[in-house]
Design an enzyme around this catalytic site. Structure first.
Site, PDB file in Angstrom:
ATOM      1  N   ARG A  75      -4.907  -5.254   4.364  1.00 29.15           N
ATOM      2  CA  ARG A  75      -3.702  -5.948   3.561  1.00 29.15           C
ATOM      3  C   ARG A  75      -2.985  -6.154   4.451  1.00 29.15           C
ATOM      4  NH1 ARG A  75      -1.445  -1.473   0.592  1.00 29.15           N
ATOM      5  NH2 ARG A  75      -3.148  -1.865  -0.965  1.00 29.15           N
ATOM      6  N   ARG A 144       5.730   0.800   3.937  1.00 22.20           N
ATOM      7  CA  ARG A 144       4.828  -0.340   3.740  1.00 22.20           C
ATOM      8  C   ARG A 144       5.192  -1.637   3.519  1.00 22.20           C
ATOM      9  NH1 ARG A 144       0.761   2.041   0.204  1.00 22.20           N
ATOM     10  NH2 ARG A 144       0.228   3.399   1.087  1.00 22.20           N
ATOM     11  N   LYS A 208       3.399   7.902   1.120  1.00 23.96           N
ATOM     12  CA  LYS A 208       3.806   5.894   0.536  1.00 23.96           C
ATOM     13  C   LYS A 208       5.561   6.410   0.237  1.00 23.96           C
ATOM     14  CE  LYS A 208       0.021   4.838  -1.795  1.00 23.96           C
ATOM     15  NZ  LYS A 208      -0.085   4.618  -2.779  1.00 23.96           N
ATOM     16  N   LYS A 210       8.559   2.761  -0.056  1.00 23.42           N
ATOM     17  CA  LYS A 210       8.427   1.103  -0.111  1.00 23.42           C
ATOM     18  C   LYS A 210       9.539   1.323  -0.489  1.00 23.42           C
ATOM     19  CE  LYS A 210       4.156   1.732  -2.725  1.00 23.42           C
ATOM     20  NZ  LYS A 210       3.457   0.946  -4.033  1.00 23.42           N
ATOM     21  N   CYS A 431      -3.713  -4.876 -11.890  1.00 21.51           N
ATOM     22  CA  CYS A 431      -4.438  -4.584 -10.889  1.00 21.51           C
ATOM     23  C   CYS A 431      -5.854  -4.737 -10.660  1.00 21.51           C
ATOM     24  CB  CYS A 431      -4.116  -3.014 -10.829  1.00 21.51           C
ATOM     25  SG  CYS A 431      -5.185  -1.806 -11.312  1.00 21.51           S
ATOM     26  N   CYS A 437     -11.899  -0.898  -6.234  1.00 22.05           N
ATOM     27  CA  CYS A 437     -10.921   0.276  -6.025  1.00 22.05           C
ATOM     28  C   CYS A 437     -11.752   1.488  -6.205  1.00 22.05           C
ATOM     29  CB  CYS A 437      -9.870   0.148  -7.385  1.00 22.05           C
ATOM     30  SG  CYS A 437      -8.663   1.590  -7.360  1.00 22.05           S
ATOM     31  N   CYS A 476      -5.678   3.141 -14.250  1.00 21.23           N
ATOM     32  CA  CYS A 476      -5.891   3.990 -14.518  1.00 21.23           C
ATOM     33  C   CYS A 476      -4.381   4.099 -14.283  1.00 21.23           C
ATOM     34  CB  CYS A 476      -6.298   4.751 -12.682  1.00 21.23           C
ATOM     35  SG  CYS A 476      -5.840   4.353 -11.264  1.00 21.23           S
ATOM     36  N   CYS A 480      -0.567   0.648  -9.733  1.00 24.54           N
ATOM     37  CA  CYS A 480      -0.199  -0.120  -9.063  1.00 24.54           C
ATOM     38  C   CYS A 480       0.522  -1.648 -10.127  1.00 24.54           C
ATOM     39  CB  CYS A 480      -1.672  -0.660  -8.412  1.00 24.54           C
ATOM     40  SG  CYS A 480      -2.264   0.351  -7.735  1.00 24.54           S
TER      41      CYS A 480
HETATM   42 FE1  SRM Z   1      -1.916   0.618  -4.874  1.00 28.35          FE
HETATM   43  C1  SRM Z   1      -3.825   3.523  -4.594  1.00 28.35           C
HETATM   44  C2  SRM Z   1      -4.152  -1.306  -5.135  1.00 28.35           C
HETATM   45  C3  SRM Z   1       0.364  -1.736  -5.828  1.00 28.35           C
HETATM   46  C4  SRM Z   1       0.544   2.916  -6.741  1.00 28.35           C
HETATM   47  N1  SRM Z   1      -3.473   0.408  -4.694  1.00 28.35           N
HETATM   48  C5  SRM Z   1      -3.719   1.886  -4.537  1.00 28.35           C
HETATM   49  C6  SRM Z   1      -5.552   1.254  -3.496  1.00 28.35           C
HETATM   50  C7  SRM Z   1      -5.908   1.043  -2.403  1.00 28.35           C
HETATM   51  C8  SRM Z   1      -6.839   2.453  -4.241  1.00 28.35           C
HETATM   52  C9  SRM Z   1      -6.434   3.750  -2.603  1.00 28.35           C
HETATM   53  O1  SRM Z   1      -5.739   4.463  -2.848  1.00 28.35           O
HETATM   54  O2  SRM Z   1      -7.710   3.558  -2.687  1.00 28.35           O
HETATM   55  C10 SRM Z   1      -5.990   0.586  -4.788  1.00 28.35           C
HETATM   56  C11 SRM Z   1      -7.053  -0.861  -3.919  1.00 28.35           C
HETATM   57  C12 SRM Z   1      -7.023  -1.558  -4.849  1.00 28.35           C
HETATM   58  C13 SRM Z   1      -8.133  -2.494  -4.250  1.00 28.35           C
HETATM   59  O3  SRM Z   1      -9.822  -2.719  -4.218  1.00 28.35           O
HETATM   60  O4  SRM Z   1      -7.991  -3.098  -4.245  1.00 28.35           O
HETATM   61  C14 SRM Z   1      -4.373  -0.249  -4.642  1.00 28.35           C
HETATM   62  N2  SRM Z   1      -1.509  -1.244  -5.378  1.00 28.35           N
HETATM   63  C15 SRM Z   1      -2.857  -2.031  -5.436  1.00 28.35           C
HETATM   64  C16 SRM Z   1      -2.171  -3.187  -5.074  1.00 28.35           C
HETATM   65  C17 SRM Z   1      -2.978  -4.358  -4.759  1.00 28.35           C
HETATM   66  C18 SRM Z   1      -2.552  -3.485  -7.344  1.00 28.35           C
HETATM   67  C19 SRM Z   1      -3.144  -5.599  -7.111  1.00 28.35           C
HETATM   68  O5  SRM Z   1      -3.277  -5.515  -7.567  1.00 28.35           O
HETATM   69  O6  SRM Z   1      -1.436  -6.162  -6.791  1.00 28.35           O
HETATM   70  C20 SRM Z   1      -1.098  -3.463  -4.695  1.00 28.35           C
HETATM   71  C21 SRM Z   1      -1.191  -3.590  -3.173  1.00 28.35           C
HETATM   72  C22 SRM Z   1       0.078  -3.841  -2.631  1.00 28.35           C
HETATM   73  C23 SRM Z   1       1.039  -4.012  -1.630  1.00 28.35           C
HETATM   74  O7  SRM Z   1       0.378  -5.383  -1.261  1.00 28.35           O
HETATM   75  O8  SRM Z   1       1.046  -2.832  -0.674  1.00 28.35           O
HETATM   76  C24 SRM Z   1      -0.587  -2.154  -5.081  1.00 28.35           C
HETATM   77  N3  SRM Z   1       0.409   0.593  -6.139  1.00 28.35           N
HETATM   78  C25 SRM Z   1       1.279  -0.667  -6.365  1.00 28.35           C
HETATM   79  C26 SRM Z   1       2.111  -0.489  -6.566  1.00 28.35           C
HETATM   80  C27 SRM Z   1       3.278  -1.646  -7.776  1.00 28.35           C
HETATM   81  C28 SRM Z   1       4.532  -1.918  -6.153  1.00 28.35           C
HETATM   82  O9  SRM Z   1       4.249  -1.252  -5.145  1.00 28.35           O
HETATM   83  O10 SRM Z   1       5.125  -2.328  -6.633  1.00 28.35           O
HETATM   84  C29 SRM Z   1       2.272   0.919  -7.120  1.00 28.35           C
HETATM   85  C30 SRM Z   1       3.020   1.681  -8.129  1.00 28.35           C
HETATM   86  C31 SRM Z   1       4.434   1.362  -7.818  1.00 28.35           C
HETATM   87  C32 SRM Z   1       4.383   3.580  -6.868  1.00 28.35           C
HETATM   88  O11 SRM Z   1       3.842   3.559  -5.532  1.00 28.35           O
HETATM   89  O12 SRM Z   1       4.722   4.118  -7.360  1.00 28.35           O
HETATM   90  C33 SRM Z   1       0.986   1.529  -6.910  1.00 28.35           C
HETATM   91  N4  SRM Z   1      -1.764   3.214  -5.371  1.00 28.35           N
HETATM   92  C34 SRM Z   1      -0.696   3.713  -6.153  1.00 28.35           C
HETATM   93  C35 SRM Z   1      -0.958   4.899  -6.094  1.00 28.35           C
HETATM   94  C36 SRM Z   1      -0.182   5.832  -6.362  1.00 28.35           C
HETATM   95  C37 SRM Z   1       1.173   6.309  -5.748  1.00 28.35           C
HETATM   96  C38 SRM Z   1       1.564   7.750  -5.875  1.00 28.35           C
HETATM   97  O13 SRM Z   1       3.171   7.962  -6.073  1.00 28.35           O
HETATM   98  O14 SRM Z   1       0.606   8.308  -6.291  1.00 28.35           O
HETATM   99  C39 SRM Z   1      -2.382   4.702  -5.318  1.00 28.35           C
HETATM  100  C40 SRM Z   1      -2.696   6.034  -5.506  1.00 28.35           C
HETATM  101  C41 SRM Z   1      -2.280   6.928  -3.769  1.00 28.35           C
HETATM  102  O15 SRM Z   1      -1.913   6.306  -3.107  1.00 28.35           O
HETATM  103  O16 SRM Z   1      -2.881   7.888  -3.989  1.00 28.35           O
HETATM  104  C42 SRM Z   1      -2.841   3.607  -5.283  1.00 28.35           C
HETATM  105 FE1  SF4 Z   2      -7.497   1.470  -8.589  1.00 26.77          FE
HETATM  106 FE2  SF4 Z   2      -5.516   3.056 -10.033  1.00 26.77          FE
HETATM  107 FE3  SF4 Z   2      -4.158   1.317  -8.100  1.00 26.77          FE
HETATM  108 FE4  SF4 Z   2      -5.930   0.297 -10.644  1.00 26.77          FE
HETATM  109  S1  SF4 Z   2      -3.695   1.237 -10.600  1.00 26.77           S
HETATM  110  S2  SF4 Z   2      -5.936  -0.580  -8.143  1.00 26.77           S
HETATM  111  S3  SF4 Z   2      -7.084   1.239 -10.554  1.00 26.77           S
HETATM  112  S4  SF4 Z   2      -5.377   2.620  -8.277  1.00 26.77           S
END
Ligand code: SRM
Ligand code: SF4
Length: 556
Positions: A75, A144, A208, A210, A431, A437, A476, A480
């Site tokens: 990323r 981030r 993390k 943001k 997402c 994922c 899930c 994201c």
């Molecule tokens: Fe996310 C984890 C994809 C934005 C909350 N996110 C993941 C992972 C890395 C799975 C993992 O931990 O192994 C996913 C990778 C999937 C893949 O195969 O690519 C993933 N997140 C994404 C992306 C690519 C979704 C998309 O389709 O665009 C976004 C990448 C953003 C970036 O460029 O940095 C993405 N993730 C978000 C957002 C939205 C935002 O930030 O605007 C959220 C919700 C906001 C927030 O952070 O509360 C988000 N991602 C999470 C979480 C839950 C965090 C938590 O507070 O528990 C996880 C899981 C974790 O961190 O344990 C996670």
């Molecule tokens: Fe993976 Fe859940 Fe984030 Fe979708 S919302 S990319 S299923 S961690």
């Protein structure tokens, strides 16, 4: 601070990592496996990568007694989501050579490339470095990618505001040279004092972090969902400063009521310049020192602020900055959607916002989007800016070059593609989810497009086809694709099952709520059919779908 014995296992990995180096170098040389050592999997996140495997092929590999098909996702760090034409060309080439080829625009205004084998990591990072791009701190317990609203409206200060994204990203970058040593073969630092990090110390943040910048009136950057949202206050075309909103975050865990989505709480206003940077820095140090390091499910700022109370959190930041937050300045968001098509920007140049379904840039069937964008980049007459809604702006096109760029867009039918896309699809986000994922419980980007086609038919039936209903799906409850902040949110619970959430508003001030659990497709469509029928007949004048469902399903 917690006692060492109480710390979560990941805290210990960070502390003994020797500035995020761990044994990554050894892991890379281990030719017996496509994976890297377990602790290093946590550490490479700080370098912008995740180890993944193709979940579609797990069974087949297991039946052949082969290890999982491991690969890595990378990323980029792109504050404000900006790329020059040359950087786009480099990205295109690297994606094709070292990864699946698909350029995936994320919901945080940057890109991910998937499917990179272990042996390709170093060449990939080196190639990005040559293009002045890096992946530092795009994952991990650290600040981030900093997002910024893509739409300046009439503000000539947009460039100034988006430069804050860059400056904040630089201010909060880790001091360790591990990235340069491991991936770019920089000489090892022997004097450890040179990389002492007064912000992150040796354990980085509890979780993390943001930051997003919003520029009213368009809340396209969904500013309140960030750990720290900065709302730009502009008067007479002058940036005065930012309202600080702290404690946003969207994840929850099914069946765990201690976890929840939350929007940021407004702490107050800080004037632009040094004071803003100081206040941002100290919000991070408060989270560093007060965040939960024992239970990662309680470690985000949203839980810290709820435990401490908003006032106490604010006082702690003020104590550290040496100045008080001023009273919150008034602001209004009226929109959250991308502004598609051609638009003149404040510098007098032109921007074209292109619809990219779920952020996936590729050549597929009739739609040769990736080839078209390469041809545009090769003219050298446009730059590129990603939006937080997973779309792409072809930006800074001079008036005299507009017809040339427009001709390429027309040749590849991208104007037709954007114009003919329905309002609901244009306002949808999914997402990544399966197959890469590891946390996905259900499909998302591979499923939402076909579900939208069926929802479009319902909207047509109820004469609602022009409604800009913000619809988001995640595989899930991590959110994201920002599903908890949608008017219609689908949140995966199991394969082919989703919770249906309703009642989020159009502007991003209110989260949605759970309406029905574990629905399959037929049930989703039947619920929506009824809801759209009620909306058509029962809505108030100009009432959005989100406000209507909030009023009729959850109020009173
Ligand atoms: Fe996310 C984890 C994809 C934005 C909350 N996110 C993941 C992972 C890395 C799975 C993992 O931990 O192994 C996913 C990778 C999937 C893949 O195969 O690519 C993933 N997140 C994404 C992306 C690519 C979704 C998309 O389709 O665009 C976004 C990448 C953003 C970036 O460029 O940095 C993405 N993730 C978000 C957002 C939205 C935002 O930030 O605007 C959220 C919700 C906001 C927030 O952070 O509360 C988000 N991602 C999470 C979480 C839950 C965090 C938590 O507070 O528990 C996880 C899981 C974790 O961190 O344990 C996670
Ligand atoms: Fe993976 Fe859940 Fe984030 Fe979708 S919302 S990319 S299923 S961690």
């Amino acid at each position: 601070m917690s006692e060492i014995k109480d710390l979560s296992p990941l805290e210990k990995v960070k502390i003994v990592s020797n500035g995020l180096r761990g044994t990554i170098a050894e892991s890379l040389n281990d030719e017996l496996t496509g994976a890297i050592h377990e602790d290093d999997q946590a550490l490479i996140k700080f370098h912008g990568m995740y180890q993944q495997d193709d979940r579609d092929r797990r069974e087949e590999r297991a039946s052949k007694k082969l290890e999982r098909l491991f690969s890595f996702m990378i990323r980029l760090r792109l504050p404000g989501g900006f790329l020059t034409a040359d950087q786009w060309i480099a990205l295109h080439e690297i994606a094709g050579k070292n990864t699946t080829g698909v350029i995936k625009i994320t919901t945080r205004q940057t890109v991910q490339l998937h499917g990179m084998l272990k042996s390709k990591i170093k060449p990939t990072i080196k190639a990005f470095h040559l293009a002045h791009l890096d992946s530092i701190a795009t994952c991990g317990d650290i600040n981030r990618n900093v997002t910024c609203s893509s739409y300046p409206s009439d503000l000539s200060v947009h460039l100034e505001i988006s430069s804050y994204a860059d400056k904040i990203s630089t201010l909060l970058k880790p001091k360790t040279r591990a990235y340069y040593e491991i991936w770019l073969d920089e000489e090892k630092i022997l004097d450890k004092k040179r990389e002492e990090d007064p912000l992150y110390l040796d354990a980085y943040l509890p979780r993390k972090f943001k930051i997003g910048i919003g520029i009213p009136p368009n809340n396209d950057s969904d500013v309140f969902i960030n750990d720290l949202g900065l709302i730009a206050i502009v008067e007479n075309n002058k940036l005065l400063g930012f309202n600080f909103a702290v404690g946003g975050g969207l994840a929850s865990t099914h069946g765990n009521p201690e976890t929840y989505a939350r929007l940021g709480s407004l702490l107050g206003f800080v004037e632009a310049g040094e004071k803003t940077f100081k206040a941002i820095y100290e919000v991070l140090t408060v989270q560093r020192d007060f965040g939960n390091r024992e239970d990662r499910k309680q470690a985000r700022v949203k839980y810290t602020i709820d435990r401490m109370g908003v006032e106490k959190f604010k006082e702690e930041v003020e104590k550290r900055t040496g100045f008080d937050f001023e009273e919150i300045k008034p602001f209004t968001f009226t929109e959250r959607t991308d502004e598609y098509g051609w638009k003149k920007n404040p510098s007098g140049n032109w921007d074209y916002t292109l619809f990219v379904e779920n952020g996936r840039v590729l050549d597929e069937g009739e739609l040769q989007m990736k080839s078209a964008l390469l041809e545009i980049a090769k003219t050298g007459k446009a730059s590129f800016r990603f939006t937080v809604n997973q779309n792409l702006i072809i930006t800074e096109v001079k008036s005299e070059d507009k017809s040339e760029i427009n001709a390429i867009l027309e040749k590849f039918k991208l104007i037709e593609h954007t114009d003919s896309t329905s309002a609901i699809r244009k306002n949808s986000i999914a997402c990544v989810a399966l197959p890469t994922c590891p946390l996905a419980l259900a499909e998302s980007q591979r499923y939402l497009p076909s579900l939208i086609t069926k929802i479009e038919k319902l909207l047509t039936k109820h004469d609602l086809v022009n409604e800009n209903i913000i619809t988001r799906m995640t595989g899930c409850p991590n959110g994201c694709g920002r599903s908890p902040a949608a008017e219609i949110g689908f949140i995966g619970t199991a394969l082919e099952k989703y919770n249906l959430h309703l009642g989020g508003d159009h502007e991003g001030y209110r989260l949605n709520r759970l309406y029905k659990e574990n629905l399959g497709e037929a049930e989703i469509l039947s619920e929506l059919d009824e809801l759209f029928g009620d909306f058509k007949t029962g809505r108030k004048r100009n009432e959005s779908f989100g406000d209507f469902t909030h009023r009729t399903k959850f109020e009173n």
